[in-house]
Design an enzyme around this catalytic site. Structure first.
Site, mmCIF file in Angstrom:
data_model
loop_
_atom_site.group_PDB
_atom_site.id
_atom_site.type_symbol
_atom_site.label_atom_id
_atom_site.label_comp_id
_atom_site.label_asym_id
_atom_site.label_seq_id
_atom_site.Cartn_x
_atom_site.Cartn_y
_atom_site.Cartn_z
ATOM 1 N N VAL A 14 0.832 -1.209 0.000
ATOM 2 C CA VAL A 14 0.000 0.000 0.000
ATOM 3 C C VAL A 14 0.866 1.259 0.000
ATOM 4 O O VAL A 14 0.565 2.228 -0.698
ATOM 5 C CB VAL A 14 -0.959 -0.001 1.207
ATOM 6 C CG1 VAL A 14 -1.786 1.278 1.239
ATOM 7 C CG2 VAL A 14 -1.878 -1.217 1.145
ATOM 8 N N ALA A 33 -6.932 19.291 -4.367
ATOM 9 C CA ALA A 33 -6.623 19.662 -2.976
ATOM 10 C C ALA A 33 -6.466 21.164 -2.791
ATOM 11 O O ALA A 33 -6.607 21.669 -1.670
ATOM 12 C CB ALA A 33 -5.362 18.944 -2.515
ATOM 13 N N ALA A 43 9.852 6.283 5.662
ATOM 14 C CA ALA A 43 10.431 5.326 6.612
ATOM 15 C C ALA A 43 10.156 3.927 6.088
ATOM 16 O O ALA A 43 8.989 3.583 5.838
ATOM 17 C CB ALA A 43 9.826 5.503 8.002
ATOM 18 N N GLU A 127 -10.102 6.196 5.682
ATOM 19 C CA GLU A 127 -10.960 5.592 4.652
ATOM 20 C C GLU A 127 -10.412 4.265 4.156
ATOM 21 O O GLU A 127 -11.155 3.311 3.920
ATOM 22 C CB GLU A 127 -11.114 6.557 3.470
ATOM 23 C CG GLU A 127 -11.975 6.032 2.330
ATOM 24 C CD GLU A 127 -13.438 5.879 2.726
ATOM 25 O OE1 GLU A 127 -13.903 4.720 2.737
ATOM 26 O OE2 GLU A 127 -14.090 6.889 3.001
ATOM 27 N N GLY A 132 -10.679 -1.320 1.165
ATOM 28 C CA GLY A 132 -9.713 -0.891 0.163
ATOM 29 C C GLY A 132 -10.115 0.349 -0.603
ATOM 30 O O GLY A 132 -10.219 1.441 -0.061
ATOM 31 N N GLY A 185 -1.103 -15.076 -2.779
ATOM 32 C CA GLY A 185 -0.871 -13.898 -1.960
ATOM 33 C C GLY A 185 -2.127 -13.269 -1.402
ATOM 34 O O GLY A 185 -2.071 -12.204 -0.774
ATOM 35 N N GLU A 188 -2.430 -14.851 4.127
ATOM 36 C CA GLU A 188 -1.118 -14.917 4.767
ATOM 37 C C GLU A 188 -0.750 -16.370 5.061
ATOM 38 O O GLU A 188 -1.593 -17.277 4.995
ATOM 39 C CB GLU A 188 -1.144 -14.123 6.079
ATOM 40 C CG GLU A 188 -1.496 -12.655 5.926
ATOM 41 C CD GLU A 188 -0.413 -11.842 5.256
ATOM 42 O OE1 GLU A 188 0.755 -12.316 5.224
ATOM 43 O OE2 GLU A 188 -0.721 -10.763 4.743
ATOM 44 N N LYS A 203 -13.145 -4.349 10.557
ATOM 45 C CA LYS A 203 -13.772 -3.413 9.629
ATOM 46 C C LYS A 203 -15.232 -3.153 10.009
ATOM 47 O O LYS A 203 -15.704 -2.015 9.939
ATOM 48 C CB LYS A 203 -13.670 -3.969 8.209
ATOM 49 C CG LYS A 203 -12.227 -4.153 7.736
ATOM 50 C CD LYS A 203 -12.155 -4.974 6.462
ATOM 51 C CE LYS A 203 -10.723 -5.237 6.048
ATOM 52 N NZ LYS A 203 -10.644 -6.146 4.876
#
Length: 434
Positions: A14, A33, A43, A127, A132, A185, A188, A203
């Protein structure tokens, strides 16, 4: 105006998608925006080969981003409960807005995080934490704000939906499809969160809070997985005109709020019953709008990144507005959240599919009917499969009318006590979703 500077914590699937969308659509995003958005720091533990991050400052410590005075918005995409919580709280303490896709973090620690954000006058946007790329949080929180939400139901875990779709379409057994989901995939190596309903419950907890104006209460959500379902159950459901989906249901009742995740029979002519593969969908029923359905990709690099960036745009737009007039995190003003109780599953009401393994002897059906009748359970339909005898038992399939779950629990105990004629009883809830 000067661009808003953001720091991305976590450059995995993501995070990488978010970076790429911000770079690729920079001009379009700035037009929406009102000013540019610049990735000023990342990071990450290891490079993402799908991202060209040359020239962007890099750190291995996520807390460097939360402490960086240049950063206006911290994007938390590392996942988990602990480090993510500390990171978000540190960012808030430092006066930074936060965008996150972390449903577990919001479901478990959201009340604390939102209180701290309100105290500091910053925004926490999430959100991407649910479904997703489907903007369902915004739809409920803003688009349906005129409505009293009656109930919502969602297929909000793509892994479970993929497994059930394969079981139905190809007659495959659960373990076989799970192994493929892991290879692709979708699941997990430890698939517990997906197949036991924990991910969906995270959720659902968030959606229910926004829909009903209640605090986040993940610990009270009922969860039941799909590991005990067989291809026979899937086929019987089809024969009865239903499809089995791993559904999250939140419903407002006079006694309290139902908050439950479990396998569910849905009439096969409902739109949500035809959501297949890894796709997600959420159906919301409001008193003014009626039932509306939100469908799309529930996971993936760019679908989820779409929601992350949409949150960024909202935060940038709001940065110059009065904090007291921003859209509340959970849709309702913090001091207006209600104390509606979350009902235990025994107090929830549903119709039921029962698969009863019983001896094909005269009088057995009468015994079964007597046990159900004594507990006020009405039978809607019966189907028997004499040709599928196993260990001297044949499946008897019943559909009941709606009834409180405690009565079904009592009936199952009584049925399984008839050990000379009845074996295991399998119970799946039924929802019409009108």
């Amino acid at each position: 105006m000067n661009p808003v500077k953001v720091g991305i914590c976590g450059l995995g699937t993501v995070g990488g998608g978010t970076f790429n969308v911000l770079q690729r659509n920079a001009e379009e995003i700035a037009r929406r925006a009102g000013r540019g958005i610049e990735v000023a720091q990342i990071a990450m533990r290891s490079p993402n080969p799908n991202c060209q991050i040359t020239g962007t400052p890099i750190t291995a410590d996520v807390f460097d981003v939360a402490s960086n005075p240049e950063i206006d918005i911290v994007i938390e995409l590392i996942g988990g409960y602990t480090v993510a919580r500390d990171l978000v709280l540190k960012a808030i303490d430092n006066g930074k807005h936060v965008v996150t896709a972390n449903k577990a973090l919001i479901a478990v620690h959201g009340n604390e995080i939102f209180a701290k954000a309100r105290e500091k006058g910053v925004i926490v946007a999430f959100e991407a934490a649910v479904a997703g790329g489907i903007p369902v949080i915004k739809a409920i929180r803003e688009g349906l704000s005129a409505n009293r939400i009656n109930w919502l139901a969602g297929i909000i875990n793509g892994t479970g939906n993929f497994i059930l779709t394969e079981m139905r379409d190809k007659g495959r057994a659960f373990p076989d499809v799970l192994a493929e989901a892991q290879a692709l995939g979708y699941a997990e190596a430890d698939p517990t969160f997906d197949v036991e309903g924990i991910d969906a419950a995270h959720k659902l907890t968030i959606l229910a809070s926004i829909a009903f104006g209640i605090p986040l209460q993940f610990d009270k959500a009922y969860t039941e997985g799909i590991t005990q379902l067989t291809t026979a159950d899937v086929n019987y459901a089809e024969a009865l005109g239903y499809r089995i989906k791993h559904l999250g249901v939140a419903r407002r009742t006079a006694e309290g709020i139902e908050l439950r995740v479990h396998p569910t029979l849905i009439p096969n002519d409902r739109l949500i019953a035809n959501v297949n593969g890894v796709m997600n969908a959420v159906m919301v029923n409001g008193d003014a709008a009626g039932s509306t359905l939100y469908y799309g990709a529930g996971a993936g690099m760019e679908p989820t990144a779409s929601s992350v960036v949409a949150d960024l745009v909202d935060v940038v737009r709001a940065m110059t507005s009065d904090p007291e007039n921003r859209v509340p995190h959970l849709a309702f003003q913090p001091d207006a959240l209600s104390a509606h109780p979350i009902l235990p599953i025994e107090a929830c009401e549903s119709a039921y599919y029962l698969r009863i393994q019983a001896k094909d002897h005269p009088g057995v059906l009468a015994q079964v009917a007597s046990i159900l009748s004594a507990r006020g359970i009405n039978i809607e339909s019966i189907m028997q499969k004499e040709a599928e005898e196993q260990d001297g038992l044949v499946p008897m399939i019943l559909l009941t009318h709606r009834v409180v779950e405690q009565r079904i629990d009592d009936a199952i105990v009584a049925l399984e006590a008839l050990q000379d004629v009845v074996g295991k009883v399998v119970r799946i809830r039924v929802e019409q979703l009108n």
